[in-house]
Design a protein around this motif. Structure first.
Motif, PDB file in Angstrom:
ATOM      1  N   THR A 109       0.854  -1.188   0.000  1.00 42.88           N
ATOM      2  CA  THR A 109       0.000   0.000   0.000  1.00 42.88           C
ATOM      3  C   THR A 109       0.893   1.243   0.000  1.00 42.88           C
ATOM      4  OG1 THR A 109      -0.105   0.280   2.413  1.00 42.88           O
ATOM      5  CG2 THR A 109      -1.649  -1.298   1.415  1.00 42.88           C
ATOM      6  N   LYS A 110       0.284   2.398   0.129  1.00 40.45           N
ATOM      7  CA  LYS A 110       1.033   3.648   0.141  1.00 40.45           C
ATOM      8  C   LYS A 110       1.944   3.763   1.365  1.00 40.45           C
ATOM      9  CE  LYS A 110      -2.628   6.062  -2.392  1.00 40.45           C
ATOM     10  NZ  LYS A 110      -3.665   7.123  -2.341  1.00 40.45           N
ATOM     11  N   THR A 111       1.595   3.061   2.423  1.00 43.67           N
ATOM     12  CA  THR A 111       2.375   3.176   3.664  1.00 43.67           C
ATOM     13  C   THR A 111       2.977   1.859   4.130  1.00 43.67           C
ATOM     14  OG1 THR A 111       0.351   2.849   4.956  1.00 43.67           O
ATOM     15  CG2 THR A 111       1.000   5.126   4.472  1.00 43.67           C
ATOM     16  N   ARG A 112       2.644   0.742   3.478  1.00 45.98           N
ATOM     17  CA  ARG A 112       3.150  -0.563   3.901  1.00 45.98           C
ATOM     18  C   ARG A 112       3.584  -1.359   2.677  1.00 45.98           C
ATOM     19  NH1 ARG A 112      -1.374   0.376   7.219  1.00 45.98           N
ATOM     20  NH2 ARG A 112      -1.022   0.039   9.454  1.00 45.98           N
ATOM     21  N   VAL A 153      -7.367  -1.893  10.748  1.00 47.59           N
ATOM     22  CA  VAL A 153      -6.676  -0.774  10.104  1.00 47.59           C
ATOM     23  C   VAL A 153      -5.898  -1.261   8.887  1.00 47.59           C
ATOM     24  CG1 VAL A 153      -4.795   0.893  10.392  1.00 47.59           C
ATOM     25  CG2 VAL A 153      -6.558   0.683  12.158  1.00 47.59           C
ATOM     26  N   ILE A 154      -5.257  -2.407   9.027  1.00 43.50           N
ATOM     27  CA  ILE A 154      -4.516  -2.981   7.893  1.00 43.50           C
ATOM     28  C   ILE A 154      -5.480  -3.413   6.794  1.00 43.50           C
ATOM     29  CG2 ILE A 154      -2.955  -4.836   7.186  1.00 43.50           C
ATOM     30  CD1 ILE A 154      -1.800  -4.790  10.026  1.00 43.50           C
ATOM     31  N   ASP A 157      -6.494  -0.441   4.922  1.00 39.83           N
ATOM     32  CA  ASP A 157      -5.384   0.094   4.127  1.00 39.83           C
ATOM     33  C   ASP A 157      -5.214  -0.677   2.818  1.00 39.83           C
ATOM     34  OD1 ASP A 157      -3.232   1.779   3.578  1.00 39.83           O
ATOM     35  OD2 ASP A 157      -1.788   0.444   4.554  1.00 39.83           O
ATOM     36  N   ARG A 160      -8.203   0.056   0.389  1.00 43.72           N
ATOM     37  CA  ARG A 160      -8.380   1.421  -0.105  1.00 43.72           C
ATOM     38  C   ARG A 160      -7.134   1.999  -0.767  1.00 43.72           C
ATOM     39  NH1 ARG A 160     -10.564   4.393   5.161  1.00 43.72           N
ATOM     40  NH2 ARG A 160     -10.211   6.201   3.796  1.00 43.72           N
ATOM     41  N   ASN A 161      -5.951   1.550  -0.344  1.00 43.12           N
ATOM     42  CA  ASN A 161      -4.722   2.229  -0.773  1.00 43.12           C
ATOM     43  C   ASN A 161      -3.670   1.331  -1.421  1.00 43.12           C
ATOM     44  OD1 ASN A 161      -5.636   4.737   0.481  1.00 43.12           O
ATOM     45  ND2 ASN A 161      -5.193   3.705   2.436  1.00 43.12           N
ATOM     46  N   TRP A 261     -13.623   6.869   4.276  1.00 44.38           N
ATOM     47  CA  TRP A 261     -13.503   6.348   2.905  1.00 44.38           C
ATOM     48  C   TRP A 261     -14.473   7.147   2.028  1.00 44.38           C
ATOM     49  CZ3 TRP A 261     -14.576   0.500   1.449  1.00 44.38           C
ATOM     50  CH2 TRP A 261     -14.102   0.263   0.146  1.00 44.38           C
TER      51      TRP A 261
END
Length: 502
Positions: A109-112, A153-154, A157, A160-161, A261
């Motif tokens: 994702t964008k952060t993971r 939360v994961i 993520d 969505r991302n 979202w």
């Protein structure tokens, strides 16, 4: 004899002595009234009703439908985000796109990064997965209830991302191609793919869900990003949370994690019919894929069946239960009675629109035509003769027993509720399953078999060494199509490569 006893000792004779004594011991046991092992299985116990707590639901402001079901037996929670589109939306030349898109959700994702997603879920003692079926794409987590929020939360993520990195796309593509290279050399797997094209033609359900070598090669990152952007949106999704959590807490958590979202301004495009309506005058196809080096032939009878929301659904699954399974009619006739196969079975694949009904077996190449005749004969017999109670009761027990086992885990319970949500069915139906199965009569089965899955115009597909069964097959059917394996094209309803591709 004395030398033998001296060499090996008395211990060597003990098993033989015990064996010789068995008949007299059995007679003594019978005379004394001791229980004797019975040769047939006991009858099924009376069916037990299911009592699942009533699910609660709430729709967030962004259109996301949230369903919560409480089950406090164990400290576990499962959550599934279900997007209400799957392989049905693949563009004609890009079969496998929806499945590949869903599989890539967990790959960064964008952060993971992909390794970070795996490591973080593992640190929580949980599991995460994603993938697509025909009518839906799913991402899910399973975790201890005390760690649900971090796992959710994961889940949000990855749904969505996702970033769909090129290297991850190529890795998935190669995995799919490697799997297909094996599938296309297996008569049974290949026959199933051919059956989809025969039954549904160029309609959406006709193409292979995981794609073809040609379609997978055409898929670009822009195609994946475009599909995700168009269909992964809150007003086209359902979040099901089940297990050791109160419904009110589940709604609060869903709002906190998914409430921001953003629902796109453009309305969701209206969904068109993706299946293929049954036409009374539709002609039967008998397709042979000639695979000269095949060690055995895969024989399939296939036709359109019913949708999951069809009023005949329970009549359908009970009818299918009479046919399939080890004690089902197909296996009894083809394997046990005639020894022509290691196993014969059927499936009624119910989808949003009418899915396929398929009966199949693998056999020696030389008996391919015989097995095709037997599949037709057993289906015809089911429509002509009522099923006796002695046969129907245990077949129903197989269904209700399997359903009960499916509810034993939080993941299974969430999956059942998600399926009802997807098809627009009452969530309370989960408690009516046993009663609905038990209400099906022998007359219902006979009517369903003769009408909804009639052998009339049912298609036959055989993949194997054609020279071993083609002559007897042509005596049964005048319209046999023979397609050499090298000429087979799963990208089109004709199943034949054009001259330009040969």
């Amino acid at each position: 004899m004395r030398n033998f006893v001296n060499s090996y000792g008395r211990a060597a004779w003990l098993p033989l002595i015990a064996l010789l004594a068995l008949p007299s011991l059995t007679v003594q046991a019978q005379q004394m009234g001791a229980p004797v092992a019975q040769e047939t299985p006991p009858p099924p116990a009376a069916p037990r009703s299911v009592n699942v707590p009533k699910p609660d639901e709430k729709t967030l402001k962004n259109g996301l439908r949230v369903v919560a079901i409480e089950d406090h037996d164990v400290p576990l929670v499962s959550a599934q985000l279900l997007v209400k589109n799957g392989g049905e939306i693949d563009p004609p030349q890009l079969s496998g796109l929806a499945d590949m898109t869903a599989s890539l959700l967990t790959k960064g994702t964008k952060t993971r990064s992909a390794p970070e997603i795996a490591q973080q879920i593992e640190a929580l003692g949980g599991a995460i997965d994603s993938g697509a079926a025909w009518d839906a794409s799913r991402a899910s987590i399973n975790v201890m209830s005390s760690r649900l929020e971090a796992a959710l939360v994961i889940l949000a993520d990855i749904s969505r991302n996702p970033v769909f990195k090129d290297e991850e796309i190529e890795r998935i593509r190669q995995q799919y191609l490697d799997s297909l290279s094996v599938t296309l050399r297996q008569p049974g797997a290949l026959a199933s793919l051919v059956a989809g094209r025969v039954v549904f033609g160029d309609a959406a359900y006709g193409h292979p869900l995981s794609g073809t070598p040609e379609s997978l090669a055409r898929i670009k990152r822009t195609d994946i990003v475009g599909l995700h952007s168009q269909f992964y949106r809150p007003d086209n999704a359902v979040l099901v949370i089940g297990g050791d959590i109160k419904a009110a807490d589940a709604f609060t958590l869903a709002e906190r994690v998914f409430g921001d979202w953003v629902k796109p301004l453009t309305p969701l495009s209206k969904r068109a019919m993706v299946g293929k309506m049954i036409k009374p005058d539709e002609k039967q196809r008998v397709v042979v894929v000639d695979m000269p080096d095949a060690g055995q032939a895969a024989v399939v009878l296939a036709r359109a069946g019913i949708s999951r929301s069809d009023p005949d659904y329970f009549r359908g699954i009970v009818t299918n239960a009479v046919l399939t399974g080890y004690s089902g009619r197909l296996n009894q006739e083809i394997r046990i009675k005639r020894g022509l196969s290691y196993g014969a079975s059927s499936r009624l694949d119910t989808r949003r629109d009418a899915g396929p009904f398929v009966a199949s077996a693998q056999t020696k190449n030389t008996s391919g035509a015989d097995v095709a005749s037997l599949l037709i004969g057993e289906l015809g017999r089911l429509s002509n003769e009522p099923v006796a109670a002695a046969e129907l009761v245990p077949r129903k027990a197989v269904l209700t027993g399997g359903f009960g086992r499916a509810l034993e885990t939080t993941e299974g319970l969430v999956g059942q509720i998600a399926a009802l949500s997807l098809h627009g069915l009452s969530l309370g139906e989960i408690n009516n399953y046993v009663g609905n199965v038990q209400s099906v009569t022998a007359a219902d089965i006979q009517k369903f078999a003769g009408g909804r899955i009639s052998v009339k115009n049912a298609n036959i597909i055989i993949v194997g060494s054609a020279k071993d069964f083609l002559e007897p097959l042509r005596k049964q059917f005048s319209n046999v199509e023979v397609i050499p394996l090298a000429d087979l094209d799963l990208n089109t309803a004709s199943l034949r490569k054009t001259a330009a591709l040969l």
